[in-house]
Enzyme design. Structure first.
Site, PDB file in Angstrom:
ATOM      1  N   ASN A 144      -0.270  19.344 -19.459  1.00 18.07           N
ATOM      2  CA  ASN A 144      -0.641  18.261 -20.643  1.00 18.07           C
ATOM      3  C   ASN A 144      -0.892  18.853 -21.855  1.00 18.07           C
ATOM      4  O   ASN A 144      -1.466  18.215 -22.955  1.00 18.07           O
ATOM      5  CB  ASN A 144      -1.977  17.399 -20.338  1.00 18.07           C
ATOM      6  N   HIS A 149      -0.470  11.651 -27.058  1.00 11.25           N
ATOM      7  CA  HIS A 149      -0.684  10.367 -26.741  1.00 11.25           C
ATOM      8  C   HIS A 149      -1.401   9.648 -27.793  1.00 11.25           C
ATOM      9  O   HIS A 149      -1.328   8.399 -27.923  1.00 11.25           O
ATOM     10  CB  HIS A 149      -1.754  10.292 -25.440  1.00 11.25           C
ATOM     11  N   HIS A 155       8.167   9.870 -26.569  1.00  8.51           N
ATOM     12  CA  HIS A 155       7.124  10.498 -25.975  1.00  8.51           C
ATOM     13  C   HIS A 155       7.536  12.027 -26.391  1.00  8.51           C
ATOM     14  O   HIS A 155       6.443  12.796 -26.690  1.00  8.51           O
ATOM     15  CB  HIS A 155       7.299  10.370 -24.638  1.00  8.51           C
ATOM     16  N   ARG A 161       0.654  -1.235   0.013  1.00  3.89           N
ATOM     17  CA  ARG A 161       0.046   0.040  -0.068  1.00  3.89           C
ATOM     18  C   ARG A 161       0.672   1.150  -0.165  1.00  3.89           C
ATOM     19  O   ARG A 161       0.342   2.402   0.378  1.00  3.89           O
ATOM     20  CB  ARG A 161      -1.202   0.236   1.118  1.00  3.89           C
ATOM     21  N   ARG A 178      -2.774  22.004 -12.830  1.00  3.38           N
ATOM     22  CA  ARG A 178      -1.801  21.125 -13.446  1.00  3.38           C
ATOM     23  C   ARG A 178      -2.237  20.135 -14.913  1.00  3.38           C
ATOM     24  O   ARG A 178      -1.207  20.099 -15.536  1.00  3.38           O
ATOM     25  CB  ARG A 178      -1.795  19.942 -12.206  1.00  3.38           C
TER      26      ARG A 178
END
Ligand code: NAD
Ligand code: GLY
Length: 360
Positions: A243, A250, A263, A119, A239
């Site tokens: 992108n 993508h 990328h 975890r 944020r």
């Protein structure tokens, strides 16, 4: 020279250490390790160059190693499982530390393993590509690809430290250096027009790997990223601007086949598409589009996507994580230095743009 920045996240704040020769600086990670079990995750390309120096750096702790196959096509649950198996086989407990040594692919895989092992265990990013030093090692986005979409599986899990030795960039292939610069241009476009203009001035100097220019790029990029992440860790707002070009990018990575386009290359072409679309819907001046295309071109990056059937491209864009209620939200530019996330465009505009794009 050692530059220390900080990602401010309260009790989970962490330093970004940037400098030449850091991997040879004995003791630099000791305060974070305190003799805990360490699992170094790296790949078959990076290990022969940097694993020994890193093991020396970690000499005060018991160290195990996982060496992954290299390449974006291996950023999958299968490689995450290799890391998890190694942790279990070594009987490592919750107090262990994972060290991600490599580019963004290793960092994303190792970070995700750290997010889910027992975890969540601590991890340290030791980025060795420009792209990882300016972007992926900072901010705690971890995860892997799915055949249906890029980075679809993952978790937010912040590292406890980022150690970026700029000397590692000396062994980086030219194509990879250029790919990293694509993410650098992104920061100028979304947040800092002066930085963008500086990049226009310094493009060839950067490609020659001038250490002072590269140092400035890494520092400014990390400053901007740390500020955005500190304000909006889980991408509920600002944020998402990081992108820019990524929804188009993508789709390029997926349709070209993971690893065919780097990328950063996909981000460069995707950013040109985002800029063109911004001009088409009237938010961006066409002269700015030309400046953006020129800069990517000078940085030896692609400015157009590979041929893809427009409907398939649109379907790939529809798997983006910014989609809300079926609507593809895009990061669009208002001007160089200012962007916003929006779904405020007629859906046919995007379909029309893609059709025209791919019949050029
Ligand atoms: P990469 O990790 O594939 O590294 C590029 C190549 O360089 C690889 O072949 C690698 O083995 C090699 N390499 C690494 N360091 C080297 C060195 N110092 N010398 C010689 N070769 C070296 O690619 P990348 O561009 O670093 O990262 C791209 C990945 O990062 C993508 O999967 C992308 O989705 C992800 N990413 C994540 C974030 C995030 O916030 N988590 C942000 C941006 C990108
Ligand atoms: N690379 C985008 C982000 O970290 O949010």
């Amino acid at each position: 020279m050692l530059i220390t920045l900080s990602v401010e996240l309260g009790a989970r704040s962490y330093p970004i250490l940037i400098g030449s020769g850091l991997l040879a600086q004995r003791g630099v990670l000791d305060p974070r390790l305190r003799h805990r079990d360490v699992m170094v995750v790296t790949n078959e390309t990076v290990a022969p160059i940097y694993l020994d120096p890193v093991k020396t750096l970690l000499a005060g702790s018991p160290v195990s190693t996982v060496i992954l196959p290299d390449g974006e096509q291996h950023k999958t649950m299968a490689t995450v499982n290799l890391v998890l198996d190694a942790l279990v086989n070594a009987r490592y407990g919750r107090d262990c530390v994972i060290v991600a040594l490599g580019g963004g692919v290793v960092g994303d895989i190792a970070g995700f393993a750290a997010a889910i092992y027992q975890r969540g265990v601590d991890f340290i990013q030791v980025p060795t590509t420009l792209l990882a030093q300016v972007d992926s090692a900072v901010g705690g986005k971890t995860g892997v690809n799915h055949p249906g979409g890029k980075n679809l599986l993952g978790a937010f899990h912040q590292p406890i430290c980022v150690l970026a030795d700029t000397d590692t960039l000396r062994s980086l292939p030219d194509r990879e250096l250029a790919a990293g610069l694509a993410e650098v241009v992104k920061y100028g476009l979304i947040a800092d027009a002066d930085f963008f203009a500086w990049l226009e001035d310094q493009a060839e100097v950067l490609l020659r790997r001038d250490p002072a220019a590269l140092g400035h790029v890494i520092r400014r990029s990390c400053e901007l990223k740390a500020e955005v992440v500190g304000e909006d860790e889980h991408e509920r707002g600002r944020r998402a601007l990081l992108n820019l070009g990524h929804t188009f990018g993508h789709a390029i990575e997926l349709k070209a086949g993971y690893g065919e386009w780097l990328h950063g290359e996909a981000v460069a072409a995707g950013t040109c598409m985002a800029a063109e679309f911004s001009a088409r819907v009237g938010t961006l001046d066409p002269t700015a589009v030309e400046r953006i295309r020129q800069l990517f071109h000078r940085l030896q990056l692609p400015v157009s996507p590979p041929p893809v059937e427009p409907g398939q491209f649109l379907a790939a864009m529809g798997m983006d994580k910014k989609v809300v209620a079926g609507q593809i939200r895009l990061v669009l530019l208002d001007r160089i230095g200012s962007a916003r996330i929006t779904g405020d465009y007629a859906p046919h505009e995007l379909a029309d743009y893609l059709r025209e794009q791919f019949v050029r």
